[in-house]
Design a protein around this motif. Structure first.
Motif, mmCIF file in Angstrom:
data_model
loop_
_atom_site.group_PDB
_atom_site.id
_atom_site.type_symbol
_atom_site.label_atom_id
_atom_site.label_comp_id
_atom_site.label_asym_id
_atom_site.label_seq_id
_atom_site.Cartn_x
_atom_site.Cartn_y
_atom_site.Cartn_z
ATOM 1 N N SER A 1 18.412 0.308 -4.531
ATOM 2 C CA SER A 1 17.622 -0.550 -5.423
ATOM 3 C C SER A 1 16.798 -1.562 -4.622
ATOM 4 O O SER A 1 15.642 -1.825 -4.956
ATOM 5 N N GLU A 2 17.377 -2.120 -3.562
ATOM 6 C CA GLU A 2 16.645 -3.080 -2.734
ATOM 7 C C GLU A 2 15.469 -2.403 -2.027
ATOM 8 O O GLU A 2 14.365 -2.952 -1.953
ATOM 9 N N ARG A 3 15.679 -1.209 -1.520
ATOM 10 C CA ARG A 3 14.623 -0.468 -0.843
ATOM 11 C C ARG A 3 13.501 -0.122 -1.807
ATOM 12 O O ARG A 3 12.313 -0.262 -1.489
ATOM 13 N N GLU A 4 13.840 0.310 -3.021
ATOM 14 C CA GLU A 4 12.818 0.630 -4.021
ATOM 15 C C GLU A 4 12.053 -0.620 -4.451
ATOM 16 O O GLU A 4 10.843 -0.567 -4.667
ATOM 17 N N ARG A 5 12.758 -1.744 -4.543
ATOM 18 C CA ARG A 5 12.099 -3.005 -4.890
ATOM 19 C C ARG A 5 11.086 -3.389 -3.811
ATOM 20 O O ARG A 5 9.957 -3.777 -4.104
ATOM 21 N N ARG A 6 11.487 -3.245 -2.546
ATOM 22 C CA ARG A 6 10.576 -3.567 -1.441
ATOM 23 C C ARG A 6 9.371 -2.622 -1.416
ATOM 24 O O ARG A 6 8.258 -3.037 -1.100
ATOM 25 N N GLN A 7 9.592 -1.347 -1.745
ATOM 26 C CA GLN A 7 8.483 -0.407 -1.794
ATOM 27 C C GLN A 7 7.485 -0.796 -2.881
ATOM 28 O O GLN A 7 6.277 -0.725 -2.678
ATOM 29 N N ASP A 8 8.000 -1.216 -4.053
ATOM 30 C CA ASP A 8 7.113 -1.649 -5.133
ATOM 31 C C ASP A 8 6.324 -2.884 -4.735
ATOM 32 O O ASP A 8 5.120 -2.972 -4.994
ATOM 33 N N LEU A 9 6.991 -3.849 -4.101
ATOM 34 C CA LEU A 9 6.287 -5.055 -3.657
ATOM 35 C C LEU A 9 5.197 -4.699 -2.656
ATOM 36 O O LEU A 9 4.099 -5.239 -2.705
ATOM 37 N N ARG A 10 5.518 -3.801 -1.765
ATOM 38 C CA ARG A 10 4.552 -3.399 -0.751
ATOM 39 C C ARG A 10 3.378 -2.655 -1.378
ATOM 40 O O ARG A 10 2.233 -2.818 -0.968
ATOM 41 N N ARG A 11 3.670 -1.845 -2.375
ATOM 42 C CA ARG A 11 2.619 -1.054 -3.025
ATOM 43 C C ARG A 11 1.686 -1.948 -3.829
ATOM 44 O O ARG A 11 0.476 -1.784 -3.809
ATOM 45 N N TRP A 12 2.242 -2.911 -4.572
ATOM 46 C CA TRP A 12 1.436 -3.703 -5.499
ATOM 47 C C TRP A 12 0.909 -4.998 -4.911
ATOM 48 O O TRP A 12 -0.073 -5.531 -5.400
ATOM 49 N N GLY A 13 1.533 -5.515 -3.906
ATOM 50 C CA GLY A 13 1.084 -6.793 -3.356
ATOM 51 C C GLY A 13 0.836 -6.713 -1.869
ATOM 52 O O GLY A 13 1.724 -6.973 -1.071
ATOM 53 N N ALA A 14 -0.361 -6.350 -1.483
ATOM 54 C CA ALA A 14 -0.692 -6.260 -0.066
ATOM 55 C C ALA A 14 -0.774 -7.664 0.522
ATOM 56 O O ALA A 14 -1.294 -8.593 -0.102
ATOM 57 N N GLU A 15 -0.267 -7.818 1.702
ATOM 58 C CA GLU A 15 -0.296 -9.089 2.408
ATOM 59 C C GLU A 15 -1.710 -9.351 2.903
ATOM 60 O O GLU A 15 -2.261 -8.572 3.674
ATOM 61 N N PRO A 16 -2.332 -10.484 2.488
ATOM 62 C CA PRO A 16 -3.718 -10.741 2.903
ATOM 63 C C PRO A 16 -3.868 -10.952 4.406
ATOM 64 O O PRO A 16 -4.901 -10.630 4.976
ATOM 65 N N ALA A 17 -2.838 -11.461 5.062
ATOM 66 C CA ALA A 17 -2.944 -11.739 6.491
ATOM 67 C C ALA A 17 -2.885 -10.470 7.334
ATOM 68 O O ALA A 17 -3.181 -10.509 8.524
#
Length: 126
Positions: free
Chosen positions: A85-101
């Motif tokens: 669940s933690e890995r899938e949560r991190r994948q979703d964050l990475r997919r939807w919220g790209a780091e601007p820096a």
């Protein structure tokens, strides 16, 4: 069986050399302790594996020294529900919220510095 060979066969790392480097760097822990690449692995051992931003908490189900297809490799271990669940949560964050820096590389150019100065300096309108 050697832990580095198993990590390669289970498709956590592309080469045994990368698996050995990860183990030496402390990114792979066996039963919550650091190990060496030649450490013997057996069924039932608990592994914590960090690859990039992701971490797997797994239990070894079977041993294999041959690298096969991905679906066969997934049968060598069982991932804990919390880890999944933690890995899938991190994948979703990475997919939807790209780091601007992430787009910034190196020092700012002359043009970038001028834009920063224009943005941060107080306006001199009177």
């Amino acid at each position: 069986m050697r832990i580095d060979k198993w990590l390669w066969a289970a498709r956590f790392y592309k080469t045994r050399s990368l698996a050995q480097q990860a183990i030496a760097a402390g990114r792979v822990k066996l039963n919550e302790s650091r190990v060496k690449p030649a450490h013997e692995l057996k069924a039932g051992d608990a592994l914590a594996i960090r690859v990039g931003d992701f971490e797997w908490q797994i239990t070894v189900k079977a041993l294999s020294d041959k690298r096969g297809p991905a679906d066969v490799a997934r049968q060598l271990y069982q991932e804990s529900e919390a880890s999944r669940s933690e890995r899938e949560r991190r994948q979703d964050l990475r997919r939807w919220g790209a780091e601007p820096a992430n787009a910034l590389k190196g020092r700012p150019t002359k043009r970038d510095r001028r834009r920063i100065e224009d943005f941060t300096s107080p306006s001199e309108e009177s």
